[in-house]
Scaffold this motif. Structure first.
Motif, PDB file in Angstrom:
ATOM      1  N   THR A 116       8.719 -16.825  44.341  1.00  0.00           N
ATOM      2  CA  THR A 116      10.154 -16.550  44.419  1.00  0.00           C
ATOM      3  C   THR A 116      10.751 -16.448  43.025  1.00  0.00           C
ATOM      4  O   THR A 116      11.547 -15.542  42.731  1.00  0.00           O
ATOM      5  N   LEU A 117      10.365 -17.366  42.145  1.00  0.00           N
ATOM      6  CA  LEU A 117      10.847 -17.316  40.765  1.00  0.00           C
ATOM      7  C   LEU A 117      10.393 -16.029  40.072  1.00  0.00           C
ATOM      8  O   LEU A 117      11.195 -15.341  39.424  1.00  0.00           O
ATOM      9  N   ARG A 118       9.142 -15.695  40.219  1.00  0.00           N
ATOM     10  CA  ARG A 118       8.603 -14.512  39.539  1.00  0.00           C
ATOM     11  C   ARG A 118       9.202 -13.222  40.093  1.00  0.00           C
ATOM     12  O   ARG A 118       9.427 -12.267  39.354  1.00  0.00           O
ATOM     13  N   ARG A 119       9.467 -13.198  41.392  1.00  0.00           N
ATOM     14  CA  ARG A 119      10.052 -12.014  42.017  1.00  0.00           C
ATOM     15  C   ARG A 119      11.429 -11.703  41.435  1.00  0.00           C
ATOM     16  O   ARG A 119      11.849 -10.539  41.389  1.00  0.00           O
ATOM     17  N   HIS A 120      12.126 -12.740  40.980  1.00  0.00           N
ATOM     18  CA  HIS A 120      13.451 -12.553  40.381  1.00  0.00           C
ATOM     19  C   HIS A 120      13.397 -12.493  38.846  1.00  0.00           C
ATOM     20  O   HIS A 120      14.434 -12.489  38.190  1.00  0.00           O
ATOM     21  N   GLY A 121      12.189 -12.449  38.303  1.00  0.00           N
ATOM     22  CA  GLY A 121      12.038 -12.321  36.853  1.00  0.00           C
ATOM     23  C   GLY A 121      12.444 -13.564  36.085  1.00  0.00           C
ATOM     24  O   GLY A 121      12.879 -13.464  34.922  1.00  0.00           O
ATOM     25  N   ALA A 169      16.922 -32.495  47.290  1.00  0.00           N
ATOM     26  CA  ALA A 169      16.503 -31.611  46.207  1.00  0.00           C
ATOM     27  C   ALA A 169      17.747 -30.989  45.582  1.00  0.00           C
ATOM     28  O   ALA A 169      18.660 -30.560  46.296  1.00  0.00           O
ATOM     29  N   LEU A 170      17.776 -30.929  44.261  1.00  0.00           N
ATOM     30  CA  LEU A 170      18.953 -30.451  43.530  1.00  0.00           C
ATOM     31  C   LEU A 170      18.569 -29.382  42.509  1.00  0.00           C
ATOM     32  O   LEU A 170      17.499 -29.453  41.899  1.00  0.00           O
ATOM     33  N   LEU A 171      19.472 -28.428  42.325  1.00  0.00           N
ATOM     34  CA  LEU A 171      19.350 -27.401  41.283  1.00  0.00           C
ATOM     35  C   LEU A 171      20.646 -27.378  40.485  1.00  0.00           C
ATOM     36  O   LEU A 171      21.724 -27.213  41.061  1.00  0.00           O
ATOM     37  N   MET A 172      20.563 -27.550  39.174  1.00  0.00           N
ATOM     38  CA  MET A 172      21.774 -27.582  38.346  1.00  0.00           C
ATOM     39  C   MET A 172      21.680 -26.601  37.183  1.00  0.00           C
ATOM     40  O   MET A 172      20.632 -26.467  36.548  1.00  0.00           O
ATOM     41  N   CYS A 205      26.053 -19.550  30.628  1.00  0.00           N
ATOM     42  CA  CYS A 205      25.879 -19.819  32.048  1.00  0.00           C
ATOM     43  C   CYS A 205      24.558 -19.230  32.547  1.00  0.00           C
ATOM     44  O   CYS A 205      24.183 -18.121  32.144  1.00  0.00           O
ATOM     45  N   ASP A 206      23.893 -19.954  33.402  1.00  0.00           N
ATOM     46  CA  ASP A 206      22.660 -19.505  34.055  1.00  0.00           C
ATOM     47  C   ASP A 206      21.553 -19.153  33.071  1.00  0.00           C
ATOM     48  O   ASP A 206      20.655 -18.373  33.394  1.00  0.00           O
ATOM     49  N   GLN A 207      21.600 -19.747  31.915  1.00  0.00           N
ATOM     50  CA  GLN A 207      20.484 -19.612  30.985  1.00  0.00           C
ATOM     51  C   GLN A 207      19.320 -20.493  31.442  1.00  0.00           C
ATOM     52  O   GLN A 207      18.167 -20.069  31.410  1.00  0.00           O
ATOM     53  N   VAL A 208      19.666 -21.700  31.889  1.00  0.00           N
ATOM     54  CA  VAL A 208      18.646 -22.646  32.345  1.00  0.00           C
ATOM     55  C   VAL A 208      19.132 -23.370  33.596  1.00  0.00           C
ATOM     56  O   VAL A 208      20.229 -23.916  33.623  1.00  0.00           O
ATOM     57  N   TRP A 209      18.293 -23.364  34.625  1.00  0.00           N
ATOM     58  CA  TRP A 209      18.503 -24.238  35.783  1.00  0.00           C
ATOM     59  C   TRP A 209      17.443 -25.326  35.746  1.00  0.00           C
ATOM     60  O   TRP A 209      16.274 -25.052  35.421  1.00  0.00           O
ATOM     61  N   VAL A 210      17.829 -26.547  36.073  1.00  0.00           N
ATOM     62  CA  VAL A 210      16.864 -27.633  36.187  1.00  0.00           C
ATOM     63  C   VAL A 210      16.821 -28.107  37.631  1.00  0.00           C
ATOM     64  O   VAL A 210      17.815 -28.044  38.351  1.00  0.00           O
ATOM     65  N   LEU A 213      19.983 -18.458  44.600  1.00  0.00           N
ATOM     66  CA  LEU A 213      19.679 -17.132  44.061  1.00  0.00           C
ATOM     67  C   LEU A 213      20.525 -16.030  44.697  1.00  0.00           C
ATOM     68  O   LEU A 213      20.606 -14.924  44.169  1.00  0.00           O
ATOM     69  N   CYS A 214      21.158 -16.343  45.816  1.00  0.00           N
ATOM     70  CA  CYS A 214      22.069 -15.371  46.431  1.00  0.00           C
ATOM     71  C   CYS A 214      23.365 -15.258  45.623  1.00  0.00           C
ATOM     72  O   CYS A 214      24.105 -14.272  45.764  1.00  0.00           O
ATOM     73  N   GLN A 215      23.643 -16.251  44.787  1.00  0.00           N
ATOM     74  CA  GLN A 215      24.883 -16.272  44.008  1.00  0.00           C
ATOM     75  C   GLN A 215      24.661 -15.865  42.553  1.00  0.00           C
ATOM     76  O   GLN A 215      25.481 -15.178  41.951  1.00  0.00           O
ATOM     77  N   SER A 216      23.575 -16.311  41.966  1.00  0.00           N
ATOM     78  CA  SER A 216      23.275 -16.008  40.561  1.00  0.00           C
ATOM     79  C   SER A 216      21.794 -16.213  40.304  1.00  0.00           C
ATOM     80  O   SER A 216      21.097 -16.827  41.117  1.00  0.00           O
ATOM     81  N   ILE A 217      21.326 -15.722  39.161  1.00  0.00           N
ATOM     82  CA  ILE A 217      19.906 -15.821  38.816  1.00  0.00           C
ATOM     83  C   ILE A 217      19.780 -16.384  37.401  1.00  0.00           C
ATOM     84  O   ILE A 217      20.374 -15.844  36.463  1.00  0.00           O
ATOM     85  N   PRO A 218      19.009 -17.450  37.225  1.00  0.00           N
ATOM     86  CA  PRO A 218      18.846 -18.019  35.890  1.00  0.00           C
ATOM     87  C   PRO A 218      17.797 -17.271  35.075  1.00  0.00           C
ATOM     88  O   PRO A 218      16.963 -16.542  35.632  1.00  0.00           O
ATOM     89  N   GLU A 219      17.853 -17.463  33.781  1.00  0.00           N
ATOM     90  CA  GLU A 219      16.811 -16.915  32.927  1.00  0.00           C
ATOM     91  C   GLU A 219      15.564 -17.793  32.967  1.00  0.00           C
ATOM     92  O   GLU A 219      14.442 -17.297  32.960  1.00  0.00           O
ATOM     93  N   ILE A 220      15.786 -19.111  33.013  1.00  0.00           N
ATOM     94  CA  ILE A 220      14.687 -20.085  32.988  1.00  0.00           C
ATOM     95  C   ILE A 220      14.898 -21.105  34.104  1.00  0.00           C
ATOM     96  O   ILE A 220      16.012 -21.579  34.323  1.00  0.00           O
ATOM     97  N   HIS A 221      13.823 -21.452  34.795  1.00  0.00           N
ATOM     98  CA  HIS A 221      13.843 -22.530  35.788  1.00  0.00           C
ATOM     99  C   HIS A 221      12.937 -23.638  35.265  1.00  0.00           C
ATOM    100  O   HIS A 221      11.775 -23.421  34.940  1.00  0.00           O
ATOM    101  N   HIS A 222      13.483 -24.861  35.190  1.00  0.00           N
ATOM    102  CA  HIS A 222      12.732 -25.986  34.632  1.00  0.00           C
ATOM    103  C   HIS A 222      12.610 -27.102  35.656  1.00  0.00           C
ATOM    104  O   HIS A 222      13.588 -27.451  36.335  1.00  0.00           O
ATOM    105  N   SER A 223      11.430 -27.689  35.771  1.00  0.00           N
ATOM    106  CA  SER A 223      11.191 -28.788  36.703  1.00  0.00           C
ATOM    107  C   SER A 223      10.049 -29.648  36.189  1.00  0.00           C
ATOM    108  O   SER A 223       9.460 -29.364  35.133  1.00  0.00           O
TER     109      SER A 223
END
Length: 209
Positions: free
Chosen positions: A129-134, A73-76, A52-57, A105-115
């Motif tokens: 925002t992505l970098r601030r959350h690592g 706009a969608l995030l999955m 879970c939350d390894q990758v968000w697209v 990001l208030c609920q969970s944080i992914p390892e990788i964000h892909h777009s």
């Protein structure tokens, strides 16, 4: 006593019964690529997604109202197929993508964000925002939509099972109906073959227990 039904839904069901299909052309561009020398990398190539939350697209699509287009706009989360965030707007602005990201990001944080390389995803505010959350940033190559295939399939499902079956009167109805489909149908009631025909919410619960 009669019933109010949507023209698109009736036609779609008749076409399905008669085994007739129609090709829907994409007539509204939602992605404007960013030019530059930044060596963006597709980190999903050969990656095995196994938690879970390894990758968000992420991706954007359009919805055609009677006189104009609006945008979604969608995030999955790839592993569970849960839609983590979504936002609907009249304009292709930075907030269209930033709002669902901040909410998710208030609920969970992914390892990788892909777009893809759309300007909304490579804006200074979005990247910071992505970098601030690592979060590692992964980007598909320009002109290669298959490199964002998970998000493309999600959008196809949204279009085929909700948008193309309804005529929305205005943006408010579109937001209500699309929101219901995402939160109540897609996440909770729609089985996925990739999940062993479990619903995303059930699959997530199973893998977090």
């Amino acid at each position: 006593m009669g019933y109010t039904v949507g023209y698109k839904r009736v036609v779609s069901r008749l076409m399905k019964t008669l085994n007739v299909s129609v090709s829907v052309k994409r007539v509204c561009q939602t992605t404007t690529s960013v030019e530059g020398t930044r060596p963006w990398v597709n980190r999903l190539k050969d990656l095995q997604v196994c938690r879970c939350d390894q990758v968000w697209v992420a991706d954007i699509t359009y919805v055609h109202l009677k006189r104009r287009f609006i945008y979604v706009a969608l995030l999955m989360d790839v592993f569970t197929r849960m839609i983590r965030g979504w936002h609907l707007s009249q304009d292709l602005t930075e907030s269209l993508t930033l709002k669902p990201l901040e909410t998710a990001l208030c609920q969970s944080i992914p390892e990788i964000h892909h777009s893809d390389q759309g300007v909304q995803y490579l804006s200074k505010a979005y990247l910071s925002t992505l970098r601030r959350h690592g979060i590692e940033i992964s980007v598909a190559r320009r002109g290669c939509p298959w490199e964002n295939g998970y998000a493309e399939r999600l959008i196809r499902t949204l279009k085929e099972e909700e948008v193309h079956l309804n005529d929305y009167e205005d943006i408010h109805e579109a937001r209500e109906r699309i929101g219901h489909f995402i939160t109540q149908v897609y996440n909770q009631k729609r089985p996925h073959s990739a999940l062993g025909y479990l619903m995303p919410l059930d699959f997530q619960r199973q893998n977090l227990s």
